[in-house]
Scaffold this motif. Structure first.
Motif, short mmCIF file in Angstrom:
data_model
loop_
_atom_site.label_atom_id
_atom_site.label_comp_id
_atom_site.label_asym_id
_atom_site.label_seq_id
_atom_site.Cartn_x
_atom_site.Cartn_y
_atom_site.Cartn_z
N TRP A 15 0.83 -1.15 -0.07
CA TRP A 15 0.06 -0.05 -0.07
C TRP A 15 0.93 1.42 -0.10
O TRP A 15 0.31 2.40 -0.50
N ILE A 16 2.13 1.26 0.51
CA ILE A 16 2.99 2.26 0.32
C ILE A 16 3.41 2.44 -1.12
O ILE A 16 3.46 3.64 -1.61
N SER A 17 3.45 1.36 -1.83
CA SER A 17 3.79 1.41 -3.35
C SER A 17 2.76 1.93 -4.12
O SER A 17 2.81 2.91 -5.00
N VAL A 18 1.50 1.55 -3.70
CA VAL A 18 0.12 2.22 -4.30
C VAL A 18 0.28 3.69 -4.08
O VAL A 18 -0.06 4.32 -5.12
N LEU A 19 0.48 4.05 -2.82
CA LEU A 19 0.47 5.47 -2.44
C LEU A 19 1.16 6.40 -3.20
O LEU A 19 1.27 7.37 -3.69
N ILE A 20 2.69 5.74 -3.26
CA ILE A 20 3.66 6.37 -4.23
C ILE A 20 3.06 6.94 -5.43
O ILE A 20 3.24 7.92 -6.03
N SER A 21 2.80 5.59 -6.03
CA SER A 21 2.29 5.77 -7.60
C SER A 21 1.30 6.65 -7.75
O SER A 21 1.12 7.51 -8.68
N VAL A 22 0.09 6.32 -6.85
CA VAL A 22 -1.09 7.24 -7.10
C VAL A 22 -0.79 8.79 -6.90
O VAL A 22 -1.22 9.68 -7.61
N VAL A 23 0.04 9.06 -5.57
CA VAL A 23 0.12 10.67 -5.41
C VAL A 23 1.05 11.38 -6.53
O VAL A 23 0.76 12.22 -6.73
N LEU A 24 1.98 10.52 -7.03
CA LEU A 24 2.65 11.03 -8.20
C LEU A 24 1.98 11.37 -9.20
O LEU A 24 2.12 12.45 -10.05
N GLY A 25 1.01 10.40 -9.65
CA GLY A 25 0.14 10.80 -10.82
C GLY A 25 -0.82 11.98 -10.43
O GLY A 25 -1.08 12.82 -11.36
N ILE A 26 -1.29 11.93 -9.33
CA ILE A 26 -2.00 13.28 -8.79
C ILE A 26 -1.26 14.48 -8.90
O ILE A 26 -1.65 15.62 -9.33
N ILE A 27 0.06 14.44 -8.32
CA ILE A 27 0.76 15.77 -8.43
C ILE A 27 1.07 16.19 -9.90
O ILE A 27 0.74 17.52 -10.41
N ILE A 28 1.11 15.24 -10.97
CA ILE A 28 1.44 15.45 -12.37
C ILE A 28 0.06 16.22 -12.80
O ILE A 28 0.16 16.95 -13.79
N TRP A 29 -0.85 15.49 -12.32
CA TRP A 29 -2.33 15.94 -12.96
C TRP A 29 -2.41 17.40 -12.67
O TRP A 29 -3.28 17.92 -13.48
N PHE A 30 -2.14 17.79 -11.55
CA PHE A 30 -2.69 19.15 -10.88
C PHE A 30 -1.56 20.11 -11.31
O PHE A 30 -1.85 21.25 -10.91
N LEU A 57 7.24 -0.50 -9.03
CA LEU A 57 7.08 -0.97 -7.44
C LEU A 57 6.40 -2.01 -7.29
O LEU A 57 6.56 -2.79 -6.36
N ARG A 58 5.41 -2.68 -8.16
CA ARG A 58 4.76 -3.90 -8.27
C ARG A 58 4.05 -3.96 -7.05
O ARG A 58 4.08 -5.04 -6.29
N PRO A 59 3.08 -3.28 -6.56
CA PRO A 59 2.14 -3.59 -5.52
C PRO A 59 1.27 -4.64 -5.83
O PRO A 59 1.08 -5.52 -4.94
N PHE A 60 0.89 -4.72 -7.07
CA PHE A 60 0.15 -5.73 -7.64
C PHE A 60 0.77 -6.27 -9.01
O PHE A 60 1.59 -5.66 -9.48
#
Length: 477
Positions: A15-30, A57-60
């Motif tokens: 879930w740390i890996s998921v958070l890193i990936s999602v947050v990075l995407g959100i930052i670029i998005w905004f 990171l392969r969280p899944f």
């Protein structure tokens, strides 16, 4: 209790890996959209980057990451359903699927093992000769098995493992006797074999696709082979010898290996009807790949013809095809990532990005600029757990930038394309073959990384001098 702790720790990292990936995407998005980009292109890029980090990171599993990414593009309205799933109709993706199924036929009939054992029996009198014979076997097989992971894990590694065992070299007992040397020699020469032909490695097919879409360069099977042949031959000859000097086995003579190979061939008996038939089908397929420029048939059509012949003759049953999980897994996540990259290309994202970078590199000569790009391109490999993931995420961008700063298109396509196979043993997780051979336990991680870097530098020298000279003769630049 211990298993519960491991599971808890694993879930936390996931879930740390998921958070890193999602947050990075959100930052670029905004981030405010740079003027030249469209809003949709920038938001798709945000999802693309988040997906690339998800692969890294392969969280899944990669398929799950791809499913989430494609769903996100449709929920946000960036892509419509046909656009999001267009990658699954790509001829490149189906050629990769065919590659896995070809591998199943080679393994099922035993033809791959027979080729390797034959070479061992003839040339395996010393550790160095044995290394060359195994590498040659891998090179021959690579011509009609466009999956270096499949031929490494399903054909070559089991043979190397059995040879080392016969010689008394085990992971926990005298690994340096011969096992570690053969492992490193074969996995590094597999890089060269993977770069020799367009169909020797799944990543090459993606390089061909991006070359056509981004650089308007259309590579045939023969043109790739011609461009790679001379530097690949030099590197192929140099690799076992250099490793023999910097990572020598303690066992120099290997009479046991020849005896074991002769016994294995004796146990296999004469070539079966299926092996002979498969050899004929492979010959037809190779001729088809080599003559696409004359026949007008794409490499994918040729592969599907070969696959159809394998099913019609009973070499492969329908159950063999449906149970080849690796083929369908790769088709899903690679097809999804291809959709993202292709739609970015259609939105002119890579061209606009290249203009920005080219502006920043203004005044730098293209040879220096290409050298800088190659260095950065290779360095980013350490952050990826899959060579294909790295290629999908990085190759289109770096190719576009290279052309943008004035690198001749053919040279940009091939120099970066060859890098995608040369870096596959830089780390023990950089590619499928690396993971397979490292998993045998013969080579420690630190040693693997050191040898990976040293052999990469050797290949830079060979491809930098021999390769660029040969490409100059051919008129690539």
């Amino acid at each position: 209790m211990e298993d519960a702790k491991k599971e808890k720790s694993f879930n936390k990292k996931r879930w740390i890996s998921v958070l890193i990936s999602v947050v990075l995407g959100i930052i670029i998005w905004f981030i405010p959209v740079p003027g030249a980009f469209s809003v949709n292109a920038w938001h798709l890029f945000a999802i693309f980057v988040a997906t690339a980090f998800g692969f890294m990171l392969r969280p899944f599993p990669s398929g799950v990451v791809t499913l989430i990414a494609l769903t996100a593009t449709m929920v946000t309205g960036i892509l419509q359903v046909p656009e999001a799933f267009e990658g699954f109709s790509s001829d490149t993706i189906w050629l990769i699927v065919s590659a896995f199924l070809f591998s199943r036929g080679l393994i099922k009939t035993g033809l791959g093992r027979r080729i390797a054992y034959f070479l061992m029996a003839r040339f395996g009198s010393s550790s160095l000769k044995l290394s060359y014979s195994l590498s040659l076997g891998d090179l021959i097989i690579s011509a009609f098995v466009p999956s270096n992971t499949a031929r490494s894990g399903g054909i070559m590694y089991p043979i190397v493992r059995s040879i080392a065992s016969v010689a008394g070299s085990e992971p926990d007992k005298e690994p340096r006797k011969i096992g570690a040397y053969l492992i490193m020699s074969l996995v590094h020469n597999d890089n060269i074999a993977s770069g020799l032909t367009m169909t020797a490695c799944a990543g090459n097919l993606l390089v061909v696709t991006f070359a056509a879409k981004i650089a308007n360069i259309h590579l045939s099977w023969f043109s790739w082979f011609l461009m790679a042949s001379v530097p690949a031959l030099v590197a192929f000859i140099a690799t076992p010898w250099v490793l023999y000097k910097i990572f020598p086995p303690t066992m120099k003579k290997t009479p046991e290996a020849r005896i074991a190979a002769q016994q294995a061939l004796g146990d296999m008996g004469k070539m079966s009807a299926e092996e002979k038939l498969l050899s004929l089908i492979f010959a037809i397929t190779i001729i088809g790949w080599a003559t696409t420029g004359i026949t007008g048939l794409s490499s994918t059509v040729v592969a599907l013809v070969g696959l159809s012949l394998m099913t019609l003759t009973g070499i492969l049953k329908w159950q063999d095809i449906t149970t080849e999980k690796g083929a369908w897994d790769v088709m899903f996540w690679m097809g999804g990532m291809y959709s993202l990259a292709d739609n970015l290309s259609k939105m002119n994202f890579f061209k606009i990005f290249a203009r920005y970078v080219a502006r920043d590199l203004h005044g730098i000569s293209w040879p220096l600029g290409l050298a800088i790009l190659i260095f950065i391109f290779i360095a980013t490999t350490y952050g990826f757990a899959s060579g294909i993931s790295h290629l999908l995420a990085m190759y289109p961008v770096f190719l576009t930038v290279a052309i943008g700063i004035g690198v001749p298109p053919f040279l940009a396509v091939m120099s970066l394309g060859i890098c995608t196979v040369l870096y596959q043993t830089l780390t023990h997780y950089a590619s499928g073959p690396a993971a397979v051979y490292f998993g045998g336990g013969y080579v420690e991680q630190g040693t693997w990384w050191r040898l990976g870097l040293e052999m990469l530098l050797m290949n830079f020298v060979i491809w930098g001098f021999v390769g660029f000279t040969w490409w100059k003769i051919l008129g690539l630049w």
